[in-house]
Design an enzyme around this catalytic site. Structure first.
Site, PDB file in Angstrom:
ATOM      1  N   GLY A   1       0.848  -1.190   0.000  1.00 50.22           N
ATOM      2  CA  GLY A   1       0.000   0.000   0.000  1.00 50.22           C
ATOM      3  C   GLY A   1       0.877   1.231   0.000  1.00 50.22           C
ATOM      4  O   GLY A   1       2.039   1.166   0.418  1.00 50.22           O
TER       5      GLY A   1
ATOM      6  N   GLN B   1       3.271   9.963   1.259  1.00 56.86           N
ATOM      7  CA  GLN B   1       4.564   9.270   1.314  1.00 56.86           C
ATOM      8  C   GLN B   1       5.458   9.614   0.120  1.00 56.86           C
ATOM      9  O   GLN B   1       6.657   9.351   0.151  1.00 56.86           O
ATOM     10  CB  GLN B   1       4.360   7.748   1.362  1.00 56.86           C
ATOM     11  CG  GLN B   1       3.686   7.290   2.641  1.00 56.86           C
ATOM     12  CD  GLN B   1       3.550   5.779   2.650  1.00 56.86           C
ATOM     13  OE1 GLN B   1       2.569   5.243   2.160  1.00 56.86           O
ATOM     14  NE2 GLN B   1       4.550   5.085   3.176  1.00 56.86           N
TER      15      GLN B   1
ATOM     16  N   CYS C   1       6.065   0.015   7.269  1.00 57.62           N
ATOM     17  CA  CYS C   1       5.701   1.142   6.417  1.00 57.62           C
ATOM     18  C   CYS C   1       6.915   1.529   5.590  1.00 57.62           C
ATOM     19  O   CYS C   1       8.027   1.560   6.115  1.00 57.62           O
ATOM     20  CB  CYS C   1       5.267   2.309   7.300  1.00 57.62           C
ATOM     21  SG  CYS C   1       4.799   3.780   6.387  1.00 57.62           S
ATOM     22  N   LEU C   2       6.685   1.809   4.307  1.00 55.60           N
ATOM     23  CA  LEU C   2       7.820   2.185   3.447  1.00 55.60           C
ATOM     24  C   LEU C   2       8.478   3.479   3.933  1.00 55.60           C
ATOM     25  O   LEU C   2       9.637   3.730   3.626  1.00 55.60           O
ATOM     26  CB  LEU C   2       7.351   2.346   1.996  1.00 55.60           C
ATOM     27  CG  LEU C   2       6.867   1.055   1.306  1.00 55.60           C
ATOM     28  CD1 LEU C   2       6.328   1.363  -0.079  1.00 55.60           C
ATOM     29  CD2 LEU C   2       7.980   0.013   1.236  1.00 55.60           C
TER      30      LEU C   2
ATOM     31  N   HIS D   1      -4.382   1.579   7.511  1.00 52.81           N
ATOM     32  CA  HIS D   1      -3.021   2.127   7.580  1.00 52.81           C
ATOM     33  C   HIS D   1      -2.854   3.275   6.571  1.00 52.81           C
ATOM     34  O   HIS D   1      -2.332   4.339   6.917  1.00 52.81           O
ATOM     35  CB  HIS D   1      -2.027   0.990   7.297  1.00 52.81           C
ATOM     36  CG  HIS D   1      -0.585   1.390   7.252  1.00 52.81           C
ATOM     37  ND1 HIS D   1       0.364   0.880   8.114  1.00 52.81           N
ATOM     38  CD2 HIS D   1       0.092   2.233   6.428  1.00 52.81           C
ATOM     39  CE1 HIS D   1       1.542   1.413   7.824  1.00 52.81           C
ATOM     40  NE2 HIS D   1       1.413   2.228   6.803  1.00 52.81           N
ATOM     41  N   GLU D   2      -3.328   3.060   5.346  1.00 56.99           N
ATOM     42  CA  GLU D   2      -3.136   4.083   4.296  1.00 56.99           C
ATOM     43  C   GLU D   2      -4.026   5.305   4.550  1.00 56.99           C
ATOM     44  O   GLU D   2      -3.595   6.441   4.327  1.00 56.99           O
ATOM     45  CB  GLU D   2      -3.409   3.499   2.906  1.00 56.99           C
ATOM     46  CG  GLU D   2      -2.525   2.322   2.502  1.00 56.99           C
ATOM     47  CD  GLU D   2      -1.033   2.533   2.737  1.00 56.99           C
ATOM     48  OE1 GLU D   2      -0.561   3.686   2.654  1.00 56.99           O
ATOM     49  OE2 GLU D   2      -0.334   1.542   3.014  1.00 56.99           O
TER      50      GLU D   2
ATOM     51  N   HIS E   1      -2.484   7.577   6.937  1.00 60.91           N
ATOM     52  CA  HIS E   1      -1.480   8.472   6.337  1.00 60.91           C
ATOM     53  C   HIS E   1      -2.121   9.783   5.876  1.00 60.91           C
ATOM     54  O   HIS E   1      -1.506  10.846   5.963  1.00 60.91           O
ATOM     55  CB  HIS E   1      -0.813   7.808   5.124  1.00 60.91           C
ATOM     56  CG  HIS E   1       0.351   6.919   5.459  1.00 60.91           C
ATOM     57  ND1 HIS E   1       1.471   7.359   6.129  1.00 60.91           N
ATOM     58  CD2 HIS E   1       0.589   5.614   5.175  1.00 60.91           C
ATOM     59  CE1 HIS E   1       2.345   6.351   6.250  1.00 60.91           C
ATOM     60  NE2 HIS E   1       1.824   5.278   5.696  1.00 60.91           N
TER      61      HIS E   1
END
Ligand code: NI
Length: 163
Positions: free
Chosen positions: A45, A50, A90-91, A132-133, A136
């Protein structure tokens, strides 16, 4: 085009993002670039903040059987129930993982890339990724949702990374 992913300490990740008012060509290009960026990083995701854009766009690819990658514009959780625990990463926080308590099931509304309304009923991993996304987009990282014990584990992961 692969976009640079920004990290934890960047203020862009900690502020709320703006809704998309029209699905313009720029938005479609951004979504394409986000897919390329996520695939390269082997993520499941990615949210626009990000890659440095404070707008309400996410993409999801749980890489599970029967699931297709998709983009969601202005996603909104309209129903949540139950609880599940999942070890998230997380990236934007490389090398860090922690167990987060999330809703077990969510219903999410949003727009697809054609500007059509869509509704997703999600559970398990898909529900985790969506929560999660969407976090963000509200300036929240999974790190912000850890309990004390999990926070301590993350601090240890940071120390290992420094060695
Ligand atoms: Ni993330």
């Amino acid at each position: 085009m692969i976009l640079p992913i920004i990290y934890e300490e960047n203020p862009i990740l900690h502020r709320p993002s703006q809704p998309v008012t029209a699905v313009t060509n720029d938005i479609l290009i951004l979504i394409d670039d986000m897919f390329e960026t996520m695939d390269q990083s082997k993520g499941i995701g990615l949210a626009a903040p990000q890659v440095g854009k404070n707008i309400r766009v996410i993409i999801v690819d749980t890489q599970q059987k029967k699931s297709k990658p998709f983009a969601l514009i202005n996603p909104e959780i309209v129903h949540a129930e139950g609880e599940q625990l999942y070890e998230e990463g997380c990236l934007s926080c490389p090398g860090l993982t922690g167990v987060v308590k999330r809703a077990a099931k969510v219903t999410v509304l949003g727009l697809d890339e054609n500007g059509n309304d869509i509704k997703i009923d999600a559970e398990k991993l898909l529900a985790v990724v969506l929560q999660h996304e969407i976090d963000h987009l509200d300036g929240i990282l999974f790190l912000d949702r850890l309990n004390e014990e999990e926070k301590q584990k993350v601090e240890k992961q940071r120390n290992v990374a420094k060695m």
